[in-house]
Design a protein around this motif. Structure first.
Motif, PDB file in Angstrom:
ATOM      1  N   MET A  31       3.147  80.997 -55.646  1.00  0.00           N
ATOM      2  CA  MET A  31       4.357  81.793 -55.822  1.00  0.00           C
ATOM      3  C   MET A  31       4.608  82.090 -57.300  1.00  0.00           C
ATOM      4  SD  MET A  31       8.234  81.047 -54.582  1.00  0.00           S
ATOM      5  CE  MET A  31       8.973  80.381 -56.049  1.00  0.00           C
ATOM      6  N   GLU A  35       4.619  85.782 -58.991  1.00  0.00           N
ATOM      7  CA  GLU A  35       5.759  86.281 -59.762  1.00  0.00           C
ATOM      8  C   GLU A  35       5.314  86.761 -61.136  1.00  0.00           C
ATOM      9  OE1 GLU A  35       8.352  82.889 -59.627  1.00  0.00           O
ATOM     10  OE2 GLU A  35       9.364  83.611 -57.814  1.00  0.00           O
ATOM     11  N   GLU A  53       8.904  92.650 -53.008  1.00  0.00           N
ATOM     12  CA  GLU A  53       9.911  91.598 -53.158  1.00  0.00           C
ATOM     13  C   GLU A  53      10.933  91.635 -52.029  1.00  0.00           C
ATOM     14  OE1 GLU A  53      10.013  90.856 -57.964  1.00  0.00           O
ATOM     15  OE2 GLU A  53      11.375  92.340 -57.122  1.00  0.00           O
ATOM     16  N   GLU A  54      11.245  92.824 -51.536  1.00  0.00           N
ATOM     17  CA  GLU A  54      12.250  92.958 -50.484  1.00  0.00           C
ATOM     18  C   GLU A  54      11.695  92.691 -49.087  1.00  0.00           C
ATOM     19  OE1 GLU A  54      15.543  93.429 -50.863  1.00  0.00           O
ATOM     20  OE2 GLU A  54      15.210  93.301 -53.022  1.00  0.00           O
ATOM     21  N   THR A  55      10.410  92.945 -48.873  1.00  0.00           N
ATOM     22  CA  THR A  55       9.866  92.849 -47.521  1.00  0.00           C
ATOM     23  C   THR A  55       8.979  91.637 -47.267  1.00  0.00           C
ATOM     24  OG1 THR A  55       7.959  94.246 -48.086  1.00  0.00           O
ATOM     25  CG2 THR A  55       9.927  95.353 -47.223  1.00  0.00           C
ATOM     26  N   LYS A  56       8.486  91.008 -48.303  1.00  0.00           N
ATOM     27  CA  LYS A  56       7.565  89.878 -48.143  1.00  0.00           C
ATOM     28  C   LYS A  56       8.195  88.582 -48.630  1.00  0.00           C
ATOM     29  CE  LYS A  56       4.120  92.580 -46.951  1.00  0.00           C
ATOM     30  NZ  LYS A  56       3.538  92.599 -45.642  1.00  0.00           N
ATOM     31  N   ASP A  57       7.753  87.490 -48.059  1.00  0.00           N
ATOM     32  CA  ASP A  57       8.198  86.170 -48.492  1.00  0.00           C
ATOM     33  C   ASP A  57       7.195  85.654 -49.513  1.00  0.00           C
ATOM     34  OD1 ASP A  57       9.268  83.678 -48.813  1.00  0.00           O
ATOM     35  OD2 ASP A  57       8.770  82.962 -46.801  1.00  0.00           O
ATOM     36  N   LEU A  58       7.544  85.767 -50.782  1.00  0.00           N
ATOM     37  CA  LEU A  58       6.629  85.367 -51.852  1.00  0.00           C
ATOM     38  C   LEU A  58       6.337  83.875 -51.847  1.00  0.00           C
ATOM     39  CD1 LEU A  58       7.850  87.575 -54.832  1.00  0.00           C
ATOM     40  CD2 LEU A  58       5.919  87.971 -53.303  1.00  0.00           C
ATOM     41  N   GLU A  59       7.220  83.090 -51.240  1.00  0.00           N
ATOM     42  CA  GLU A  59       7.006  81.643 -51.192  1.00  0.00           C
ATOM     43  C   GLU A  59       5.829  81.268 -50.302  1.00  0.00           C
ATOM     44  OE1 GLU A  59      10.506  79.326 -50.442  1.00  0.00           O
ATOM     45  OE2 GLU A  59      11.703  80.541 -51.811  1.00  0.00           O
ATOM     46  N   THR A  60       5.556  82.072 -49.288  1.00  0.00           N
ATOM     47  CA  THR A  60       4.454  81.763 -48.369  1.00  0.00           C
ATOM     48  C   THR A  60       3.249  82.675 -48.572  1.00  0.00           C
ATOM     49  OG1 THR A  60       5.384  83.200 -46.658  1.00  0.00           O
ATOM     50  CG2 THR A  60       6.028  80.873 -46.612  1.00  0.00           C
TER      51      THR A  60
END
Length: 74
Positions: A31, A35, A53-60
């Motif tokens: 992550m 970033e 950033e709005e549509t994807k989960d950057l943490e996973t």
């Protein structure tokens, strides 16, 4: 990112640095690398960065998964 650099070249350069940091003991999760990539892109990628950033989960999301949409936009 340099103005004449492709996403593949930029990704390779970032991963070399990330791997060097990991070798010396830095805890660097995907992550954080993702970033850094998104923040360092040329301004022509602003639209796709916001969409990701709005549509994807950057943490996973892995860094490799991030590069695909960026290369498609390129």
């Amino acid at each position: 990112m340099k103005s004449n650099e492709s996403i593949a070249e930029f990704y390779t350069r970032v991963m070399i640095v990330a791997n060097q940091l990991r070798r010396i003991g830095e805890t660097l999760v995907d992550m954080r690398v993702s970033e850094k990539i998104l923040r360092s892109l040329d301004s022509k990628f602003d639209f796709i960065v916001v969409a990701l950033e709005e549509t994807k989960d950057l943490e996973t999301m892995s860094v490799e998964e991030l590069v695909g949409p960026l290369q498609a936009h390129e």
